[in-house]
Motif scaffolding. Structure first.
Motif, mmCIF file in Angstrom:
data_model
loop_
_atom_site.group_PDB
_atom_site.id
_atom_site.type_symbol
_atom_site.label_atom_id
_atom_site.label_comp_id
_atom_site.label_asym_id
_atom_site.label_seq_id
_atom_site.Cartn_x
_atom_site.Cartn_y
_atom_site.Cartn_z
ATOM 1 N N HIS A 153 -0.030 -6.854 4.376
ATOM 2 C CA HIS A 153 -0.782 -6.585 3.126
ATOM 3 C C HIS A 153 -2.112 -7.121 3.321
ATOM 4 O O HIS A 153 -3.006 -6.794 2.816
ATOM 5 N N THR A 157 -5.405 -4.914 2.734
ATOM 6 C CA THR A 157 -6.462 -5.618 1.907
ATOM 7 C C THR A 157 -7.766 -5.383 2.340
ATOM 8 O O THR A 157 -8.941 -5.003 1.718
ATOM 9 N N ASN A 160 -9.054 -1.766 2.190
ATOM 10 C CA ASN A 160 -9.493 -1.565 0.845
ATOM 11 C C ASN A 160 -10.903 -2.170 0.703
ATOM 12 O O ASN A 160 -11.642 -1.614 -0.332
ATOM 13 N N THR A 161 -11.182 -3.402 1.069
ATOM 14 C CA THR A 161 -12.360 -4.133 0.843
ATOM 15 C C THR A 161 -13.637 -3.591 1.526
ATOM 16 O O THR A 161 -14.617 -3.209 0.746
ATOM 17 N N VAL A 461 -1.818 -1.859 -1.271
ATOM 18 C CA VAL A 461 -1.329 -2.982 -0.722
ATOM 19 C C VAL A 461 0.141 -3.489 -0.624
ATOM 20 O O VAL A 461 0.764 -4.067 0.187
#
Length: 655
Positions: A153, A157, A160-161, A461
Motif C-alpha cells: 500500500h 501510494t 498515485n502521488t 491502494v
C-alpha cells in the motif's frame, strides 16, 4: 589522570563541533531542498478535469475543455500518438527519452529533500539521486525505476502521488514506473530487489531448473498482477543472456547456458507478463541484454572497468542471439536493453553495444525487425554521485557526443540518466534532427498508450495489500521453489525419517523443523547433519555496487572448505548449496552422503524435499565443473565445454 581528562574534554568539544556542523549543514540542505521543491510545484497547473461525451468519461489531460484525440481511449493507438506528438514541445520530447531511479520514503512520498534515516540504503540514495520534482516538473521526465521496498500500500501510494504530479503538467503525460526483478530472495541494487510484500519464487536459474514453461508463464502472470497492484508497468527483465562463462557474476539472473532452454523460458516469462499483446493489464518487458551479455572475458562484469570486454574465442556470437530470436521476439517483448560490454572484434568498431550502430540498427532494427523501445543500460553517459560512466569504448567523447552516438546507433531511451537538456541542445545545434527524436518518442508513447496509462494510471491502494503476496500467489511460489531443487547425490540417505535428530547449519527458520525433526545444538547428538552453504566468490569493494556482485573464484578456499568438511564428516550429512554460479563441489560431493542444489528456497520448502513429502525433480541449468583449471580453460562464448564436468547440464536425480 588530569591529562586523560583534558584529552576527553577536548574530544568532547570536537564531537560537539562536528555534530553542530552536521546539523547546520543538513539544515542548509533541507532549506534549499524545501525551497526548490516549492518552486517546482508552483510551476504545475490544475488537475485534469473529466469530460463527458457520448456516454463516456474522458480525462482532459491538457485542460483545454475539449476531447483531443490523444485523450480518447476509443481512438487507435497510432492516432493518439500522432496527436499528442503534434502538441509536444522539444523539452517534453527530450524528457520522455530518459529513465532513471527515483526514491520514496516510508510514507510513499517522493523524496525531494535528502533524509536522515536508519534505512542506510534509503538515506544514501536520497543524497545521491536528484530531487523527484526536478526530474518530473523541470526536466519533464516520465519514466522511472524504483529501488525502495515497502508494504504494497505504501508503494501504491507513491505511484498515485507522482501520477498526480504528472497529471498537473501541461499535457498530463503519465509516468511509467519500472523495476528490476523483485520476486527472488536476493537484494542487489544493480540487478534485483528483495520485496517481502510479494510472493517469493526461485531465481531465474531456478525457473529454468523446473523445466516447466507453464509454471514460468504462471509466474509472469502472478508477478504482473502484483506489479500492477502498486503501479509498476515495466519490468527490467527477463535476462536472455546465456551462462556460458561460469565465473560471470550475473549468472543467477539468467536461465542457464542452453540457448534453446533459455529461449523457451524467456518466451513463457514474457507471455506471462505481457499476454499475447500489450494491453492495460500487462506489464511491459524490457528483455536484456542484447545481443547477449554472457561471454564476459574471464567472467568479469562490465559494470566495472575491468570487465568491459565480451569475447568470442569459439566464434559463437550467433548462439547468444537464439534466446532473443526464439524467445523475446517470438513473445513480442515491448522493449530491449543492450549491455555495457564491448563485443570485441564483432563489428567495425570496438564500442559498447548501446553506442554500436551495427548492433542496434543493422542487426536489431533492420535484420531482426524490432520496432519496440531500445533503452540503454544505466549510467553510460555522464559522471554522477553513483560513479564514473560506463562508456566503454567511447570514454574520451564528451557527454554531448555520447548522447549523439547513442541516438545515431538507434537507441530510444537513456537509462540511469537525467540530462534531457543534452538532446535539446543537439537539436538546436542541428546535430540531431527533430524527426529523429520523434521516431523514439513515438515508440515510447505507443507503449504508454497500450499499457492504459493515459486512461488511468492510478491504482487502488486498499486492494494492493490484498493482491500483492496473497496466499495463493505465495503457494505457487513455494511450488516453483520445490520444483527447482536439484538432487545431485543420494547415498541411500534421503528421504530422511521424521523425528530424527538434526544438527542444522545455515538455516534461517528453525521453527520450520517443528513437524519434521528435533534440532540439536551439538553435532555429536545428531542422527544427521544438514549444512546449507553458498556459492564461493571473491569479495570486492573498490567500485560502487561491486560488493553486491559475487564474482571471481568458484572454489572454496582452504578455510571455507575445512569448515564445511570438518562438519559433514562427523555424521551422515546432507549438504544443500545455493547455486548463484556453478560452484566447484568435488570434495564436498565426495564427503557428503546427499547433495542438493537450490536456487532460492525456504527452509520449509527444503524440508518437504528432505523428508520425502515432495520428490526432487529439478534439472541443472548449467554444468558443474570438476576443477578450477577446467573453468579457466573454458571458452567464454561456448556452452557445455567444461572438461569432464562433475555434473553435466540437465543432471538431476529423484527418489
Amino acid at each position: 589522570m588530569k591529562l586523560f581528562k583534558k584529552i576527553l574534554k577536548i574530544i568532547g568539544y570536537v564531537l560537539v563541533v562536528v555534530v553542530l556542523a552536521a546539523i547546520i549543514s543538513y539544515g542548509v540542505v533541507y532549506i534549499k531542498g524545501y525551497n526548490n521543491s516549492k518552486k517546482n510545484m508552483a510551476l504545475l497547473g490544475k488537475e485534469a478535469p473529466t469530460i463527458e461525451q457520448d456516454g463516456f468519461k474522458y480525462r482532459d489531460l491538457n485542460k483545454n475543455g475539449k476531447l483531443d484525440t490523444y485523450e480518447d481511449f476509443n481512438a487507435l493507438v497510432n492516432e493518439r500518438v500522432d496527436d499528442l506528438l503534434s502538441q509536444m514541445n522539444l523539452d517534453e520530447k527530450a524528457g520522455l527519452m530518459f529513465i532513471t531511479m527515483i526514491n520514496m520514503n516510508s510514507e510513499g512520498k517522493p523524496i525531494d529533500i535528502p533524509v536522515i534515516s536508519t534505512n542506510m540504503m534509503q538515506m544514501a540514495f536520497s543524497f545521491m539521486l536528484p530531487p523527484a520534482s526536478d526530474m518530473i516538473v523541470k526536466k519533464k521526465m516520465r519514466s522511472f525505476n524504483i529501488l525502495s521496498s515497502y508494504d504494497a500500500h505504501i508503494m501504491a501510494t507513491f505511484n498515485n502521488t507522482i501520477q498526480k504530479i504528472a497529471e498537473r503538467s501541461r499535457l498530463g503525460i503519465p509516468i511509467t514506473l519500472a523495476t528490476d526483478p523483485r520476486h527472488g530472495t536476493e537484494n542487489n541494487p544493480g540487478a534485483s530487489i528483495y520485496t517481502s510484500a510479494f510472493s517469493q519464487w526461485p531465481s531465474s536459474l531456478g525457473l529454468a531448473a523446473t523445466r516447466d514453461t507453464l509454471l514460468v508463464c504462471e509466474f509472469g502472470n502472478i508477478a504482473r498482477q502484483e506489479y500492477r497492484s502498486i503501479g509498476l508497468t515495466l519490468t527490467l527483465s527477463p535476462m536472455a543472456d546465456l551462462a556460458t562463462e561460469p565465473r560471470w557474476g550475473r549468472i543467477n539472473g539468467t536461465f542457464g547456458e542452453d540457448a534453446q532452454l533459455s529461449a523457451a523460458i524467456t518466451k513463457a516469462y514474457i507471455l506471462g507478463f505481457q499476454g499475447d499483446s500489450l494491453n492495460n493489464k500487462s506489464v511491459a518487458c524490457m528483455a536484456k541484454h542484447f545481443s547477449g551479455g554472457g561471454p564476459q572475458k574471464d567472467g568479469e562484469d562490465p559494470h566495472f572497468p575491468y570487465g568491459k570486454e565480451q569475447v568470442y574465442p569459439g566464434n559463437n556470437f550467433d548462439y547468444h542471439l537464439i534466446p532473443f530470436i526464439k524467445g523475446a521476439f517470438a513473445a513480442h517483448t515491448a522493449s530491449i536493453m543492450p549491455y555495457y560490454g564491448i563485443p570485441i572484434d564483432q563489428t567495425n568498431e570496438n564500442v559498447a553495444f548501446a553506442f554500436n550502430k551495427e548492433i542496434i540498427t543493422n542487426l536489431l532494427r533492420d535484420s531482426l525487425k524490432f520496432d519496440g523501445v531500445v533503452c540503454t543500460d544505466w549510467n553510460i553517459i555522464s559522471k554522477s554521485k553513483l560513479g564514473e560512466p560506463r562508456s566503454w569504448g567511447v570514454e574520451n567523447l564528451t557527454t554531448s557526443q555520447k548522447v549523439k552516438k547513442i541516438l545515431d546507433a538507434g537507441c530510444d531511451q537513456f537509462g540511469g540518466e537525467d540530462i534531457p537538456n543534452e538532446i535539446v541542445e543537439l537539436v538546436k545545434a542541428g546535430q540531431i534532427s527533430e524527426d529523429r527524436i520523434d521516431q523514439s518518442v513515438k515508440r515510447i508513447l505507443r507503449e504508454k498508450f497500450k499499457l492504459g496509462l493515459f486512461d488511468n494510471p492510478y491504482v487502488d491502494v486498499d486492494k494492493a495489500n490484498k493482491i500483492a503476496g496473497n496466499n495463493a500467489f505465495r503457494a505457487k511460489g513455494k511450488l516453483a521453489q520445490q520444483k527447482s531443487i536439484v538432487l545431485l547425490k543420494n547415498k541411500n540417505l534421503l528421504p530422511l525419517k521424521k523425528g530424527s535428530k538434526i544438527y542444522a547449519k545455515g538455516i534461517t527458520n528453525p521453527k520450520a523443523f517443528k513437524n519434521y525433526a528435533v534440532l540439536v545444538d551439538n553435532p555429536k547428538d545428531a542422527d544427521f547433519i544438514l549444512n546449507r552453504i553458498n556459492t564461493p566468490y571473491d569479495k570486492r569493494d573498490k567500485y560502487f555496487l561491486e560488493g553486491f556482485f559475487h564474482q571471481g573464484r568458484l572454489y572454496y578456499n582452504e578455510e571455507e572448505k575445512k569448515e564445511i568438511l570438518n562438519l559433514i564428516q562427523q555424521k551422515p550429512s546432507v549438504v544443500v548449496v545455493n547455486l548463484e554460479r556453478p560452484a566447484i563441489l568435488i570434495e564436498i560431493a565426495n564427503k557428503s552422503d546427499a547433495l542438493l542444489a537450490e536456487f532460492g528456497a525456504t527452509d520449509e520448502v527444503l524440508l518437504n524435499i528432505l523428508f520425502g513429502e515432495v520428490k526432487p525433480t529439478g534439472k541443472l541449468p548449467f554444468e558443474i565443473p570438476l576443477t578450477w583449471e577446467a573453468v579457466q580453460n573454458q571458452l567464454e562464448d561456448m556452452p557445455y565445454d567444461s572438461k569432464d564436468p562433475l555434473y553435466p547440464f540437465g543432471y538431476g536425480l529423484t527418489y
